[in-house]
Design a protein around this motif. Structure first.
Motif, PDB file in Angstrom:
ATOM      1  N   THR A  30      44.341  56.572  41.169  1.00 45.26           N
ATOM      2  CA  THR A  30      44.826  56.019  39.824  1.00 45.26           C
ATOM      3  C   THR A  30      45.485  54.633  39.340  1.00 45.26           C
ATOM      4  OG1 THR A  30      47.174  56.631  40.721  1.00 45.26           O
ATOM      5  CG2 THR A  30      46.212  58.484  40.061  1.00 45.26           C
ATOM      6  N   THR A  31      45.020  54.175  39.830  1.00 48.55           N
ATOM      7  CA  THR A  31      45.346  52.797  40.001  1.00 48.55           C
ATOM      8  C   THR A  31      44.095  51.456  40.346  1.00 48.55           C
ATOM      9  OG1 THR A  31      45.916  52.072  42.596  1.00 48.55           O
ATOM     10  CG2 THR A  31      47.545  52.582  40.728  1.00 48.55           C
ATOM     11  N   PRO A  32      43.836  50.296  40.263  1.00 47.32           N
ATOM     12  CA  PRO A  32      42.612  49.406  40.936  1.00 47.32           C
ATOM     13  C   PRO A  32      43.114  49.234  42.390  1.00 47.32           C
ATOM     14  CG  PRO A  32      43.585  48.548  38.498  1.00 47.32           C
ATOM     15  CD  PRO A  32      44.885  49.706  39.519  1.00 47.32           C
ATOM     16  N   GLU A  33      44.406  48.761  42.599  1.00 42.29           N
ATOM     17  CA  GLU A  33      44.151  49.022  44.108  1.00 42.29           C
ATOM     18  C   GLU A  33      43.093  50.349  45.037  1.00 42.29           C
ATOM     19  OE1 GLU A  33      47.982  46.346  42.753  1.00 42.29           O
ATOM     20  OE2 GLU A  33      46.237  48.603  42.009  1.00 42.29           O
ATOM     21  N   VAL A  54      36.324  48.574  37.861  1.00 40.67           N
ATOM     22  CA  VAL A  54      37.445  49.885  37.838  1.00 40.67           C
ATOM     23  C   VAL A  54      37.036  51.441  36.795  1.00 40.67           C
ATOM     24  CG1 VAL A  54      39.983  50.234  37.788  1.00 40.67           C
ATOM     25  CG2 VAL A  54      38.779  48.407  39.062  1.00 40.67           C
ATOM     26  N   LEU A  55      37.358  50.434  35.404  1.00 40.60           N
ATOM     27  CA  LEU A  55      36.962  50.964  34.654  1.00 40.60           C
ATOM     28  C   LEU A  55      35.598  52.235  34.133  1.00 40.60           C
ATOM     29  CD1 LEU A  55      37.561  48.526  31.935  1.00 40.60           C
ATOM     30  CD2 LEU A  55      39.568  49.332  32.754  1.00 40.60           C
ATOM     31  N   ALA A  56      34.712  52.056  35.151  1.00 41.69           N
ATOM     32  CA  ALA A  56      34.097  52.876  35.222  1.00 41.69           C
ATOM     33  C   ALA A  56      34.353  54.179  36.093  1.00 41.69           C
ATOM     34  CB  ALA A  56      32.619  52.698  35.663  1.00 41.69           C
ATOM     35  N   ARG A  57      35.413  53.927  36.929  1.00 42.93           N
ATOM     36  CA  ARG A  57      36.303  55.321  38.208  1.00 42.93           C
ATOM     37  C   ARG A  57      37.157  55.680  37.033  1.00 42.93           C
ATOM     38  NH1 ARG A  57      31.985  51.476  40.437  1.00 42.93           N
ATOM     39  NH2 ARG A  57      31.381  51.982  42.147  1.00 42.93           N
ATOM     40  N   VAL A  58      38.322  54.987  36.736  1.00 43.99           N
ATOM     41  CA  VAL A  58      39.142  56.136  36.082  1.00 43.99           C
ATOM     42  C   VAL A  58      39.168  55.447  34.731  1.00 43.99           C
ATOM     43  CG1 VAL A  58      42.059  56.254  36.728  1.00 43.99           C
ATOM     44  CG2 VAL A  58      40.208  55.479  38.617  1.00 43.99           C
ATOM     45  N   PRO A  59      39.081  56.397  33.650  1.00 46.78           N
ATOM     46  CA  PRO A  59      39.047  56.604  32.263  1.00 46.78           C
ATOM     47  C   PRO A  59      40.720  56.331  32.043  1.00 46.78           C
ATOM     48  CG  PRO A  59      37.729  58.673  33.303  1.00 46.78           C
ATOM     49  CD  PRO A  59      38.578  58.367  34.591  1.00 46.78           C
ATOM     50  N   ASP A  64      43.925  45.524  31.034  1.00 47.25           N
ATOM     51  CA  ASP A  64      45.754  44.887  31.858  1.00 47.25           C
ATOM     52  C   ASP A  64      45.239  45.819  33.234  1.00 47.25           C
ATOM     53  OD1 ASP A  64      45.215  42.793  29.061  1.00 47.25           O
ATOM     54  OD2 ASP A  64      47.023  44.575  28.240  1.00 47.25           O
ATOM     55  N   ASP A  65      45.602  46.496  33.207  1.00 46.48           N
ATOM     56  CA  ASP A  65      45.270  47.380  34.516  1.00 46.48           C
ATOM     57  C   ASP A  65      45.593  46.152  35.570  1.00 46.48           C
ATOM     58  OD1 ASP A  65      47.220  49.207  34.014  1.00 46.48           O
ATOM     59  OD2 ASP A  65      45.379  50.207  32.879  1.00 46.48           O
ATOM     60  N   VAL A  66      43.797  46.028  35.659  1.00 44.20           N
ATOM     61  CA  VAL A  66      43.214  45.145  36.046  1.00 44.20           C
ATOM     62  C   VAL A  66      43.333  43.703  36.605  1.00 44.20           C
ATOM     63  CG1 VAL A  66      41.095  44.810  37.765  1.00 44.20           C
ATOM     64  CG2 VAL A  66      41.196  46.750  35.873  1.00 44.20           C
ATOM     65  N   ARG A  67      43.585  43.097  35.520  1.00 43.51           N
ATOM     66  CA  ARG A  67      44.249  42.208  35.349  1.00 43.51           C
ATOM     67  C   ARG A  67      45.405  41.677  36.239  1.00 43.51           C
ATOM     68  NH1 ARG A  67      47.558  39.376  33.725  1.00 43.51           N
ATOM     69  NH2 ARG A  67      48.106  37.307  33.570  1.00 43.51           N
ATOM     70  N   ASP A  68      46.315  42.805  35.949  1.00 41.33           N
ATOM     71  CA  ASP A  68      47.740  43.040  36.851  1.00 41.33           C
ATOM     72  C   ASP A  68      47.595  42.682  38.185  1.00 41.33           C
ATOM     73  OD1 ASP A  68      49.383  42.517  34.188  1.00 41.33           O
ATOM     74  OD2 ASP A  68      49.949  44.576  33.791  1.00 41.33           O
ATOM     75  N   ALA A  69      46.672  44.112  38.690  1.00 40.77           N
ATOM     76  CA  ALA A  69      46.705  43.959  39.767  1.00 40.77           C
ATOM     77  C   ALA A  69      46.500  42.477  40.692  1.00 40.77           C
ATOM     78  CB  ALA A  69      45.529  44.930  40.055  1.00 40.77           C
ATOM     79  N   SER A  75      47.744  41.794  44.582  1.00 42.58           N
ATOM     80  CA  SER A  75      47.717  42.858  45.542  1.00 42.58           C
ATOM     81  C   SER A  75      46.326  42.691  46.218  1.00 42.58           C
ATOM     82  CB  SER A  75      48.332  44.294  45.291  1.00 42.58           C
ATOM     83  OG  SER A  75      47.835  44.576  43.827  1.00 42.58           O
ATOM     84  N   LEU A  76      45.392  43.427  45.545  1.00 47.24           N
ATOM     85  CA  LEU A  76      43.776  42.442  45.225  1.00 47.24           C
ATOM     86  C   LEU A  76      43.258  41.098  45.206  1.00 47.24           C
ATOM     87  CD1 LEU A  76      42.515  45.304  42.996  1.00 47.24           C
ATOM     88  CD2 LEU A  76      42.960  45.477  45.040  1.00 47.24           C
ATOM     89  N   VAL A  77      42.730  40.414  45.855  1.00 51.51           N
ATOM     90  CA  VAL A  77      42.701  39.145  45.945  1.00 51.51           C
ATOM     91  C   VAL A  77      41.144  38.956  46.394  1.00 51.51           C
ATOM     92  CG1 VAL A  77      42.863  36.962  47.916  1.00 51.51           C
ATOM     93  CG2 VAL A  77      44.560  39.305  47.617  1.00 51.51           C
ATOM     94  N   LYS A  78      40.507  37.778  45.584  1.00 47.70           N
ATOM     95  CA  LYS A  78      39.245  37.856  46.091  1.00 47.70           C
ATOM     96  C   LYS A  78      38.588  36.588  46.754  1.00 47.70           C
ATOM     97  CE  LYS A  78      38.723  37.479  40.919  1.00 47.70           C
ATOM     98  NZ  LYS A  78      38.270  36.497  40.430  1.00 47.70           N
ATOM     99  N   VAL A  79      37.849  36.740  47.862  1.00 49.53           N
ATOM    100  CA  VAL A  79      37.906  36.422  49.049  1.00 49.53           C
ATOM    101  C   VAL A  79      36.159  36.167  49.308  1.00 49.53           C
ATOM    102  CG1 VAL A  79      40.046  37.332  50.192  1.00 49.53           C
ATOM    103  CG2 VAL A  79      37.490  38.544  50.090  1.00 49.53           C
ATOM    104  N   LEU A  80      35.985  35.346  50.007  1.00 46.38           N
ATOM    105  CA  LEU A  80      34.553  34.851  49.932  1.00 46.38           C
ATOM    106  C   LEU A  80      34.559  35.474  51.747  1.00 46.38           C
ATOM    107  CD1 LEU A  80      31.980  33.350  48.691  1.00 46.38           C
ATOM    108  CD2 LEU A  80      32.508  31.668  50.924  1.00 46.38           C
ATOM    109  N   GLY A  81      33.346  36.210  51.200  1.00 45.40           N
ATOM    110  CA  GLY A  81      32.746  37.240  52.427  1.00 45.40           C
ATOM    111  C   GLY A  81      31.811  37.545  53.017  1.00 45.40           C
ATOM    112  N   MET A  82      31.634  38.596  52.889  1.00 47.34           N
ATOM    113  CA  MET A  82      29.808  39.763  53.447  1.00 47.34           C
ATOM    114  C   MET A  82      28.914  38.565  52.216  1.00 47.34           C
ATOM    115  SD  MET A  82      33.193  41.659  53.131  1.00 47.34           S
ATOM    116  CE  MET A  82      33.165  42.442  51.607  1.00 47.34           C
ATOM    117  N   ARG A  83      27.955  38.438  53.373  1.00 44.00           N
ATOM    118  CA  ARG A  83      26.880  38.080  52.563  1.00 44.00           C
ATOM    119  C   ARG A  83      26.813  36.121  51.632  1.00 44.00           C
ATOM    120  NH1 ARG A  83      26.909  42.855  50.595  1.00 44.00           N
ATOM    121  NH2 ARG A  83      25.953  42.076  48.472  1.00 44.00           N
ATOM    122  N   ARG A  84      28.285  35.908  52.425  1.00 44.31           N
ATOM    123  CA  ARG A  84      28.941  34.491  51.374  1.00 44.31           C
ATOM    124  C   ARG A  84      28.384  34.526  50.108  1.00 44.31           C
ATOM    125  NH1 ARG A  84      24.307  29.966  53.273  1.00 44.31           N
ATOM    126  NH2 ARG A  84      22.692  31.768  52.811  1.00 44.31           N
TER     127      ARG A  84
END
Length: 415
Positions: A30-33, A54-59, A64-69, A75-84
């Motif tokens: 029910t949430t982006p998280e 996110v929008l493709a999976r939860v109608p 704004d829900d994604v932006r708020d997260a 509660s969601l964080v952008k990181v440089l990770g897998m495969r650079r």
């Protein structure tokens, strides 16, 4: 034990695509998280993709829900990770990704940047690469301590970032470039800076940078690298398994030894997985799955309607499209029309757990799509309904994806 292609596609729908639908063994997301956690991570290189995934999976969710997260709750964080690659992960998963992959990526990126400073022609000439890099880092951290800055603002506030690498050939791609992007990649992988909110529209690629201490005041919690790799492998197999070790190796960017050790530390069992295209002769590979995987829940007849009637419009670099290196079992014959020459996936249309077409948002905000195979009247109706739903959620908002294919451009030009 053999896991058929049909079973894998069914599990793909249940575990990765129809997350807003109730199912045996777990509640709907029910949430982006919750969406992000069930997919382990969302690709974030292309700015609009995080929201669209996110929008493709939860109608019931909106932009704004994604932006708020991402930027209000953080509660969601952008990181440089897998495969650079830039990903979005749940806040509590940041230490896992940081130790399992980003720390090693940071070491390699720093070594490469120092080598380039020492060997490539620069403007101005660099006499002491290590000293220059240390001074540039100090300027970046001092500038960001005063508040978030985008790349252009940061290069003005930290002038050493404007140190330029000069072309060494006459190739079109070999152009003058500054140190801004490579150094920010190093600091992002090392976990000292974080990519923040875009300037302007939700889909804008012009984002700001902030100190990671704004998210983690005491720094990213430390984890043992081997233990973190085991935890990341477990999470990936839970979402993407049954699969091959080669799939895990590719997705993480680990070497083969790291992938094998991580799997060996898990309570996993060996299985056969079908990797051939739908409708073709079975092609089998050695795979693994967690021993507590509940295949019966995914194959429950109560989910027949969810799977058989499921259509989705996924964005460029979607985590499902990019989830495996062996993709024929859901991609079929469409690789050259869906992926660009560098292996980046465009926006895709899915039907019953396989890729069947592509879609775009036209300049007037209309969502258009094209099928690459016959999916029947029910399939076409489901795709059309999903396109209409997505268009309503976007509310006329338009964007240009960072990765396109010739077929995408052809559909866009069709008007």
């Amino acid at each position: 034990m053999r896991i058929t292609g049909e079973q894998r596609r069914r599990r793909l729908v249940v575990r990765q695509l129809a997350l807003g639908a109730d199912r045996p063994g777990g509640p709907a997301a029910t949430t982006p998280e919750e969406v992000t956690r069930r997919l382990v991570a969302l690709h974030a290189t292309d700015a609009p993709s995080v929201h669209l995934a996110v929008l493709a999976r939860v109608p019931d969710l909106g932009l704004d829900d994604v932006r708020d997260a991402l930027f209000a709750r953080r509660s969601l964080v952008k990181v440089l990770g897998m495969r650079r690659t830039m990903f979005v992960v749940p806040r509590d998963v940041v230490p896992v990704v940081h130790a399992a992959v980003a720390t090693d990526v940071g070491r390699r990126l720093r070594t490469r940047l120092l080598k380039e400073l020492a060997t490539l022609p620069t403007d101005p000439v660099v006499e002491d690469p290590e000293a220059l890099l240390a001074d540039a880092e100090a300027q970046v951290h001092a500038a960001l301590a005063a508040g978030p800055l985008d790349g252009a603002e940061l290069s003005r506030a930290a002038p050493l970032l404007r140190t330029a690498f000069l072309p060494t050939t006459d190739k079109a791609w070999d152009v003058r470039r500054t140190m801004t992007s490579p150094l920010l990649s190093v600091l992002s992988a090392e976990g000292t800076v974080v990519r923040g909110e875009p300037r302007g529209a939700w889909s804008s690629p012009r984002h700001v940078w902030s100190p990671m201490s704004d998210w983690f005041p005491d720094g990213i919690p430390a984890m043992d690298e081997e233990e973190a790799r085991v935890e990341l492998a477990r999470a990936w197999l839970e979402a993407f398994g049954p699969a091959t070790v080669a799939d895990l190796r590719w997705w993480t960017g680990w070497n083969l030894g790291q992938a094998r050790r991580a799997v060996a530390a898990l309570d996993a069992r060996e299985v056969e997985v079908e990797v051939g295209p739908p409708g073709g002769e079975p092609v089998v590979a050695d795979g693994v799955m967690l021993r507590d995987t509940d295949l019966d829940a995914d194959l429950d007849p109560a989910l027949d309607d969810v799977v058989s009637g499921h259509a989705a419009l996924l964005p460029t670099l979607d985590p499902t499209t990019m989830g495996w290196t062996a993709r024929d079992w859901y991609l079929g014959p469409h690789r050259e029309r869906i992926f660009d020459s560098a292996g980046n996936a465009g926006a895709t249309v899915w039907w019953q757990g396989r890729i069947v077409g592509l879609w775009i948002v036209r300049p007037d905000g209309d969502v258009a799509w094209r099928l690459l195979e016959d999916v029947g009247a029910d399939g076409e109706a489901a795709v059309a309904a999903e396109a209409q739903r997505l268009g309503a959620v976007l509310g006329g908002s338009t964007f240009t994806p960072g990765y396109t294919t010739p077929l995408y451009r052809e559909l866009l030009a069709a008007g």
